[in-house]
Structures are given as structure tokens and as C-alpha cells.
Scaffold this active site. Structure first.
Site, PDB file in Angstrom:
ATOM      1  N   HIS A 171       0.836  -1.200   0.000  1.00 12.55           N
ATOM      2  CA  HIS A 171       0.000   0.000   0.000  1.00 12.55           C
ATOM      3  C   HIS A 171       0.872   1.253   0.000  1.00 12.55           C
ATOM      4  O   HIS A 171       0.674   2.172  -0.803  1.00 12.55           O
ATOM      5  CB  HIS A 171      -0.917  -0.025   1.231  1.00 12.55           C
ATOM      6  N   GLU A 172       1.838   1.307   0.913  1.00 14.28           N
ATOM      7  CA  GLU A 172       2.674   2.502   1.026  1.00 14.28           C
ATOM      8  C   GLU A 172       3.588   2.662  -0.189  1.00 14.28           C
ATOM      9  O   GLU A 172       3.858   3.788  -0.632  1.00 14.28           O
ATOM     10  CB  GLU A 172       3.502   2.449   2.309  1.00 14.28           C
ATOM     11  N   HIS A 192       1.795   4.352  -2.868  1.00 12.60           N
ATOM     12  CA  HIS A 192       1.758   5.809  -2.680  1.00 12.60           C
ATOM     13  C   HIS A 192       2.989   6.466  -3.306  1.00 12.60           C
ATOM     14  O   HIS A 192       2.888   7.525  -3.943  1.00 12.60           O
ATOM     15  CB  HIS A 192       1.698   6.150  -1.195  1.00 12.60           C
TER      16      HIS A 192
END
Length: 818
Positions: free
Chosen positions: A435-436, A439
Site C-alpha cells: 500500500h505505502e 503511494h
């Protein structure tokens, strides 16, 4: 970020767990927010509610502020609460009612705050505080027991909701004397005491609170003595209470009262001397230094503390491992082996390849983005993340990890994301790794400018978080699909999501919107990304609004399709509970050792023979406050549990077995107050025959009383004359500038961002932190362009408050001396 594992269902396993198992579900009380609307006796309905309804209270629609959550409704509930406190004798059923009242009241304050409505009257909030104070002084207030602790936690936490700590702090300070080696064993009870420090943090900038402390500075002495007397707790799960006592004492340096500040400075000096960097409990040194850095930097200079050198030394000690991937990632870790780091590189490399294919980037970064490398900082556990990450990297730690983009246009910038491991075994177990990393990739290849640029016109949070969730889960995000059954949102509503909305709307509904657009309208996604890659975020917002209106009906129908195809849907022929399923009704040869998902806050009734074993697992998401599993019934069954591995009676990590079938396993929160997220396995095994054994799981996920994911950093920013400072203001920010001798006037300019989308007002005072209600100088024009001329007669700090009553803004602040 929310963390879920993909759930695979097996029709046979869901049809019948093992031979001899019978299943029954227990209906919950009608206490969802929609169930309470027609209630003739609202307090009575609240009193019998179950914890499963709490989330619906916190996520209630704004319209409830005019009926269920109206001031008149809460005023009546306050009298009911008072009466319940008066007759409280410590019984579990009474405690449950108190907790229900407390959670309903807190939910009302939460909904009102997020709706941007005027606060409830001070008179009402003070009456609630007086009720809380009466409870805290009650002889049974701090009884230990699940229900009793629940009541204490809810009512003490309400202090921060109503913002009336001066009326309850005496009683809350007195309660600290109940903390000892015995009571420290119950971390939920300890967390209730910790609500004092939550409230102290939540009262930053509250003038009434500072006036109260100025008249009661003995509390600072009490807090320091409390920390010294309970140093033993630093070796236990209750260490956070001692840590927060000292940290919140340090935050009192922001007080405008000279004696309060003097005492707080003295305590911070003592802490620094007692717990030097590199010592066993040096996180207390970090807490003191962090507070002094924000609020009294001159003390650090007097002590000769070089923060940059301290950070380098600490990072070298805490994050000794460095591994460069073939791609842009550099992995710095506390305990990853080279083999594990290489495995993480492989995960990130595959994710990057997938990203470029899905987003069709052509491998071309956006203009003016120099974030060619990204540091992936991995702490060994949540405790280390909480202790050290904020000091080293400046991020908040009440989360599951954070991407820190910095200024991508600065060639010396270092992009990084910080994360931690939720288990320290051979697996990577890095929370939110994909997820990160998404980003980082999205910011570099899809979003021109900085994070604040991306958010400037709104209508983009659904993409930022939903796309990161989509890249992690793809079509396997069952938690998002299940959410549809709780009530559909329109596509327009999802597109309008902000970081002030709840986690379900930000992450899960964001995922659903992104998935819909990618699957059904990829050309529109291409058009949107063409805008964001060139910094046209105003046009992005306008386009998204039109797309929402165009596809609202189609999105609703698509959600229905997802719901029908969901394996958990009872109308789905593949669902084992569906009578039309050919694998059901009577499966004669069930899989004997199936490991079956057990839903949180559900019950099963089990029957079994001696030595028989029933296997289950429960997925605990991030931001879970409480988690325990309990069995009760006839015969002799035992409960065994393990984290991240199947539990058996012969291979388990924790048990509380005793004779009979009445056992409970309670998992303690980590230092940040949350249960470690992940999959928990359990085994119910017969030591002898047993029957009518009820297996119950209790899970309380994040209560929305917590601050939003994006929130103002309330630590004051130190401004230097002539140097422009960019500040993003959601509701409130603090700035200070030191004025040397010989200056007669300070001139301050506040300039809005190019979009000038909000209204930030500027307040100033020399001797204290100003508020909208109390200040010496103010500039409150329309928009966010403000100017002040402040005469000064002596050296010292000038304090500023940047305040937005409704919509905030990104502003440039600069000051000059005459």
C-alpha cells in the site's frame, strides 16, 4: 492504513465445520442508528445496546444532529446518566449501561464535530464533565472486570470529547494512585487511566485548561513523582502510562503561564539527565527532547544537545541494516536479514511492474520529480515504531505506517515510507508494504507536485487511497465488498471523500470506486491521470464531479453485481448457507480438520467428543482496541490460540486452560493502544466430552473518536525573520517567532495558495498562545490573505494562531522586523 488478509472460502468447510458441530447465531439488540430513530424511550434502547452497534453511532448521518443527537436529546440523556451513576454498585449490567451511554454521547460529539456544526453549548458540556467527575469519585469507578473497565474507559475518554478537563483533572490525577503492579496486569484498565493524557494532549491551546493548571501547578509535581515511583512499569506492557505522563508534562511548555512553563522545563531537564540517549529507557529522553525542541528550543541549546547528531546516532543503532534493491527502494531495517530484505525487494519490484501496467505510465515520471530513490524504513515492531519513528522522521505514529514524500522538486529531497513488522518470524510481515509503496509510485508517476498540491481542490482522496488499496488487493478485497450490504454510497459521494471521513469511506469505498472506474471506464481514468500528471487538479476535480453524476446509476448496479457474486452472499449459489447449494444441506463427509473463518463479535455453539478439535481463525484488522475469545458451557473443552499460524492443542502460543469449559484469552494492546493486526487462529479441543459450549469472539475496531487520518500538527512551527514558511491549515496551527533586542515592530503576512480555496484567520499575542476568543492582535479578512503589524518593546517570543472555522487552506507565512 487498514490491513486485511484475503479470505479464501471452501464450500464444504462452510457447510459444516467438523462432525458433531452445531451452529447458532445470536441476534443482536435493535440498536443500529436507524433502529434508534423511532424509539419512544431512547435511553432505554441505548441501555440494552450491544457493542456491535457502536460504529453505526459514530458514523451516523448528519441529519441525526437534529433529532437523536440534538442538544435537547443529549440534555435528557445527561440526567439519565447522572441517575445511573448515582445507583451504580459495580455490577456488570449497570456498567454495560454506563458504557453504552458514554459511547452514544461521545458519538454525538464526534458526528457534530465532523459535520462542521457549532459545538454543543458549554453548559451542556460542563454538565457532562460534572457527571464524569461524579463517576470518577465513585467507590466502584475503578473496579476491574470487563464491563466495569468498559464503563470507566468510555466515561473518562468522554472528557476529551467535551473539552472540560479542568472539571475532572483532580479526580483523574487522584486515580493514578490506584496504579500498581497488580492493576497494571489489566492493560485495558490502564488504558482507562491513560485517558487523562489523551485529554491533556487534546486540550492544547485551550485557555481554560492553562488557567486551571496555573492555579494547580502541583499536578506537574504529581505527574513527575508518579513516573519516578513507577519506573518498574517500564519493563511491562503498561509502560505507556509512565511515558505519557512525562510526555504530556513536556507539552505544558506551551502554556502561557510562567510558573507552569518553569516547572515543566525543570521536569524535562531531570528526565534528560536520568535517561540519557543509549540507556535502557532512552525513549523517555526522546520524549523530553522532542517536547523541548518544539516548545523551548533554548533549553536544548543550554544543555548542548545537537539534535542532528542525536538522530544520526540513534538511527545507526536502531536501524543498522541497509539493503539496496535493484529498483528505487533502499531498505533500512531494525531486524530484517539480507535474505528477507531481498524478498521485500522482490515484492516491491513485482508491485512496480504491476503498477506501470495498470496505470499505463510509460515508465515516465511527472515533471520536476526528483524522488528517484525511496527509503523503506522497517521497524521491528509497533513499539519501536512508536518510540523512535517520530523523533527520527517527524511522522505521526497512530497509524500502520506512513509515506513521507517531502518536496519532490528538491533534488536533495529523500522520499521515504516508514513501516513496522507485525511478526518477527521468517516471513516478512511488514504492515502495509504494498500500500505505502503504491503511494510512492503514484506520487512519482501520476501526481505532479507535492501532497498538498494534490489535495488543493479536493475530489482526489478516493483515488489516492483507493488506488493504493486496489493495487494491494485487486479483486480480492472482501471486506470492501461486504461493506456494500451496510448501505450503498453514490459514486458522487465517494468521489467527494476527504481525509476527515471515516476509514471505511476513505479506503474501502475508495477501493470500490477505483475498481469500478478501472474495470468499466479505463479511458476516463486515462484522461484523469493526464490531468494529475500535469498538475491540473482544478480540472481533475471538475471532471470527477461530472463523472460521478454520469455514472452514479451504473455504479449502483455494478455494486449489486459485486454483492451477488460475493461468496458470503446468502443468495449466491456458491454460498454453503444457501439451500440451493449442491454441497449443502447434509454433507456426510465433512473435512475433519478444516480451518474456518470466525466472524468477529459472533457466537457458535459447539458439541464434541473427547480429543475432538475444532479449528477457526479470526482476522483482526488494524486499529482494533479490544480482542478476546471466550468459551463457556458444559463438559471439558479447552481453548488454544496462535498468531499467524494454525493453533492445535499440541502446538499453540497461548492458552488459559483450566478444568471445565469456561476460559477466556484476552490479547493486550501494543504501546499505541491497538491490538497487533493479523490472523489469529484458535482451537477448541475436548479434554473430555462437552456440549452446549458457546464460543464467542469480541473485537472492538477503531472507534472514530480518534483524530482523522489527516490532521493538523499542533506542534508550534518556529518562524525566522525573512524566511517564508508554507503551512497547511485544516483547523488550527501554531507558529512562534523569537524577537531579539532592538526590534520595535513585527510585520507578518499570510498569503493564500494560488487557489485561495479557504479562509484562514491570523491571531497573535506576546505572552500566551492566542485563540479566536482571546488574542492581542487579529486579522480576519475574507479568504486567507492576512496582515498584522505588532509593536514590541522587549525581546521574546510572539505567538501566532492560524485558525480556520470551516475550510482550511495552504498559506505562506513570512515576518519581518523593524
Amino acid at each position: 492504513m487498514s490491513f486485511q488478509q484475503r479470505i479464501q472460502h471452501h464450500p464444504i468447510a462452510w457447510a459444516c465445520v467438523i462432525a458433531g458441530l452445531s451452529y447458532s447465531s445470536y441476534s443482536q439488540a435493535a440498536c443500529e442508528i436507524q433502529d434508534l430513530q423511532p424509539a419512544r424511550d431512547l435511553p432505554a434502547q441505548i441501555a440494552v445496546a450491544t457493542q456491535a452497534c457502536y460504529n453505526s453511532w459514530f458514523y451516523a448521518p448528519t441529519a441525526t444532529l437534529d433529532n437523536l443527537y440534538s442538544e435537547a436529546s443529549l440534555a435528557h440523556l445527561q440526567t439519565v446518566l447522572d441517575a445511573e451513576i448515582a445507583r451504580y454498585t459495580g455490577e456488570a449490567q449497570q456498567a454495560r449501561r454506563l458504557e453504552n451511554y458514554g459511547e452514544f454521547i461521545r458519538a454525538a460529539y464526534y458526528v457534530r464535530y465532523n459535520a462542521g456544526r457549532e459545538p454543543y453549548s458549554q453548559a451542556l458540556s460542563q454538565r457532562f464533565a460534572q457527571s464524569i467527575d461524579r463517576f470518577l469519585r465513585h467507590p466502584h469507578a475503578f473496579d476491574q472486570g470487563r464491563e466495569q473497565v468498559g464503563a470507566m474507559k468510555s466515561l473518562s475518554l468522554m472528557v476529551d470529547n467535551v473539552k472540560q478537563l479542568p472539571l475532572t483533572m483532580d479526580a483523574m490525577i487522584l486515580a493514578l494512585h490506584r496504579f500498581n503492579r497488580e492493576t497494571a496486569q489489566d492493560t485495558q484498565w490502564v488504558d482507562g487511566l491513560n485517558n487523562l493524557f489523551r485529554a491533556m494532549s487534546g486540550h492544547v491551546g485551550n485557555s481554560e485548561f492553562y488557567r486551571y493548571l496555573a492555579a494547580n501547578t502541583q499536578h506537574i509535581d504529581t505527574l513527575y513523582r508518579f513516573a519516578l515511583d513507577n519506573e518498574w512499569a517500564l519493563e511491562t506492557d503498561a509502560e505507556f502510562l509512565v511515558y505519557n505522563a512525562l510526555r504530556e508534562t513536556g507539552r505544558l511548555l506551551i502554556s502561557p503561564d510562567a510558573i507552569t512553563k518553569q516547572k515543566a522545563r525543570h521536569v524535562m531537564r531531570q528526565v534528560i539527565a536520568r535517561y540519557p540517549l543509549g540507556s535502557k529507557h532512552d525513549k523517555l529522553w526522546l520524549a523530553a527532547v522532542e517536547m523541548l525542541h518544539y516548545y523551548a528550543p533554548e533549553v536544548l541549546q543550554q544543555l548542548g544537545i545537537d539534535l542532528d547528531a542525536a538522530k544520526r546516532d540513534l538511527a545507526a543503532r536502531i536501524l543498522p541494516n541497509r539493503f539496496e534493491c535493484q529498483g528505487p527502494a533502499i531498505i533500512r531495517s531494525q531486524d530484517l536479514s539480507d535474505a528477507q530484505a531481498a524478498q521485500a525487494c522482490d515484492v516491491l519490484d513485482k508491485k512496480e511492474q504491476d503498477f506501470h501496467q495498470v496505470a499505463n505510465t510509460g515508465l515516465a515520471p511527472v515533471a520536476d520529480d526528483y524522488n528517484t530513490r525511496v527509503e523503506v524504513v522497517v521497524f521491528a515492531n509497533n513499539s519501536s515504531y512508536v518510540n523512535y519513528s517520530s523523533f527520527l522522521f517527524g511522522n505521526t505514529t497512530d497509524n500502520g505506517g506512513q509515506y513521507l514524500e517531502g518536496n519532490p522538486a528538491d533534488q536533495n529531497n529523500q522520499a521515504r515510507f516508514v513501516a513496522y513488522r507485525y511478526a518477527n518470524d521468517a516471513d516478512l510481515s511488514i504492515l502495509n508494504l504494498e500500500h505505502e509503496y503504491t503511494h510512492y509510485l503514484d506520487a512519482r508517476f501520476n501526481q505532479y507536485g507535492s501532497f498538498s498540491d494534490n489535495l488543493a481542490h479536493g475530489h482526489i482522496v478516493w483515488w489516492l487511497e483507493g488506488f493504493a488499496e486496489y493495487m494491494h488487493y485487486k479483486q480480492g478485497y472482501q471486506a470492501a465488498v461486504k461493506l456494500i450490504s451496510q448501505g450503498k454510497l453514490s459514486l458522487s459521494d465517494v468521489f467527494a471523500t476527504t481525509y476527515s471521513n471515516d476509514t471505511n469511506r476513505i479506503y474501502r469505498w475508495g477501493y470500490l470506486a477505483v475498481r469500478f472506474m478501472l474495470e468499466k471506464h479505463p479511458q476516463d481514468v486515462e484522461s484523469l491521470l493526464a490531468l494529475s500528471r500535469t498538475g491540473q487538479f482544478d480540472q481533475w476535480a471538475q471532471s470527477v464531479k461530472l463523472l460521478g453524476e454520469r455514472y452514479n446509476t451504473e455504479f449502483s448496479a455494478w455494486l449489486d453485481t459485486l454483492q451477488r457474486d460475493n461468496p458470503d452472499n446468502p443468495d449466491n449459489p456458491d454460498n454453503p448457507d444457501n439451500p440451493d447449494n449442491p454441497d449443502n444441506p447434509e454433507q456426510p463427509n465433512p473435512e475433519p480438520n478444516a480451518v474456518t473463518q470466525l466472524a468477529a463479535n459472533s457466537s457458535l455453539t459447539l458439541t464434541g467428543k473427547a480429543y475432538s478439535e475444532h479449528l477457526f481463525y479470526v482476522d483482526v484488522p488494524e486499529y482494533s482496541r479490544e480482542f478476546h475469545v471466550q468459551i463457556s458451557g458444559e463438559g471439558d473443552a479447552d481453548l488454544y490460540m496462535s498468531y499467524q499460524q494454525v493453533a492445535h492443542y499440541y502446538d499453540y502460543q497461548v492458552t488459559e486452560f483450566t478444568y471445565g469449559s469456561n476460559e477466556q484469552i484476552t490479547f493486550k494492546p501494543e504501546q499505541n493502544g491497538y491490538i497487533k493486526p493479523g490472523r489469529y487462529y484458535l482451537s477448541v479441543t475436548g479434554r473430555a466430552d462437552y456440549s452446549a459450549v458457546i464460543l464467542n469472539t469480541h473485537l472492538v475496531t477503531e472507534q472514530p473518536n480518534e483524530q482523522p487520518t489527516i490532521k493538523d500538527d499542533l506542534a508550534p512551527v518556529l518562524l525566522e525573520a525573512g524566511n517564508s514558511q508554507s503551512l497547511t491549515v485544516h483547523r488550527q496551527r501554531y507558529v512562534a517567532i523569537y524577537v531579539p533586542k532592538g526590534v520595535s515592530e513585527v510585520q507578518v503576512w499570510l498569503t493564500a495558495s494560488e487557489q485561495n480555496r479557504g479562509n484562514v484567520d491570523l491571531f497573535a499575542a506576546k505572552a500566551y498562545w492566542p485563540t479566536r476568543e482571546q488574542f492581542e492582535h487579529a486579522s480576519t479578512g475574507a479568504g486567507s490573505h492576512e496582515y498584522l503589524r505588532i509593536p514590541v518593546t522587549q525581546e521574546g517570543y510572539v505567538h501566532f494562531s492560524l485558525n480556520a472555522q470551516q475550510l482550511g487552506d495552504t498559506v505562506e507565512m513570512v515576518a519581518y522586523f523593524d
